[in-house]
Design an enzyme around this catalytic site. Structure first.
Site: not given
Length: 298
Positions: A177, A214
């Site tokens: 992420e 993500k």
């Protein structure tokens, strides 16, 4: 590197989204405040974490929270270690058809070169082993990009993929992420630089290895389509990044192949003083809308 085949199939091809329930020490007071519990409700960190665990328990045991629409849930370590309905939380989640993930980063460094790298993850091997023993499928780790700085973004991606390979070697699926700050003045350029460095890192992975990504919903629709299609990517999920749920859903629906992994946008209508019926109605409505946005663009 062997993953539970049912969990893997669900994460790669299932219809739905991932719930982010992984607020840690720094973000817990904000999450509790939004839930209607002020800082005067606790006097110790232990009491604070007890209150957030109660909130998360209420969410994961609500009738509307199931694998029919919620593919996975990202947990904070204390939540993973806790129980809900008398069962370990990861066990309860999977019994309800929801794949458990564990947040493994230890927070952010101060900004340098326009980015905030992750603090050294001194417990990574320990957390991976612990999560695997508790039935967790994967992990999540977050860093932040504030400016379109090529060196900084390259450093972020390099750090993320070094940790991702360590996690894969430990038998879990990493969610990488590198969040792009939606308030960045150079956001569009930062997202294009991030795409460049992510593709290079993915191309350099050993054959057969896969990660999940993500990412912030991009300014340019479908910017991340090459990542969705990359053979080393199991799934691309989107963070809400501060957008209210309706706006996050609208943006998500314009990005084919991405599904949601929302936190604040999922929980924004939930309040501690709701009775169980009102709580589940609000949660169910949020789940339905995020699910719809996640499946309409596939």
């Amino acid at each position: 590197m062997t993953f539970d085949p049912k969990m893997m199939a669900q994460m790669v091809g299932g219809s739905g989204f991932i719930a982010a329930l992984d607020q840690s020490g720094g973000s817990t007071p904000k999450a509790l405040k939004a839930y209607g519990i002020g800082e005067d409700a606790w006097s110790t960190e232990e009491e604070m974490f007890g209150l957030i665990h109660d909130m998360r328990t209420r969410i994961v045991t609500a009738p509307s929270f199931s694998g029919q629409k919620v593919l996975g849930a990202i947990l904070f370590e204390k939540t993973m270690d806790g129980e809900a309905d008398g069962k370990p939380v990861p066990q309860l989640l999977w019994e309800r058809g929801v794949v458990p993930f564990l947040k493994v980063d230890q927070g952010l460094e101060d900004e340098a070169d326009g980015v905030q790298k992750m603090k050294p993850m001194t417990r990574l091997d320990e957390l991976v082993a612990k999560g695997k023993a508790r039935g967790v499928f994967g992990t999540k780790m977050r860093s932040v990009i504030n400016e379109a700085n090529d060196d900084g973004i390259h450093a972020i991606v390099t750090q993320q993929f070094m940790a991702a390979n360590q996690i894969l070697d430990g038998g879990l699926m990493p969610i990488v992420e590198p969040e792009v700050n939606i308030k960045s003045a150079t956001r569009g350029e930062a997202e294009k630089l991030l795409l460049k460095h992510l593709l290079a890192a993915l191309d350099g992975m050993d054959p057969g290895k896969r990660v999940m990504l993500k990412l912030t919903l991009p300014e340019e629709d479908d910017l991340y389509a090459p990542l969705v299609a990359h053979p080393a990517v199991a799934r691309v999920v989107a963070l809400s990044g501060g957008y209210e749920r309706d706006e996050a859903n609208a943006k998500l629906a314009k990005n084919r192949g991405m599904i949601a992994s929302f936190s604040r946008a999922l929980l924004q209508d939930l309040r501690a003083d709701m009775d169980d019926a009102a709580f589940d109605k609000a949660l169910g409505s949020a789940i339905d809308s995020i699910y719809a946005a996640s499946v309409c663009n596939g």
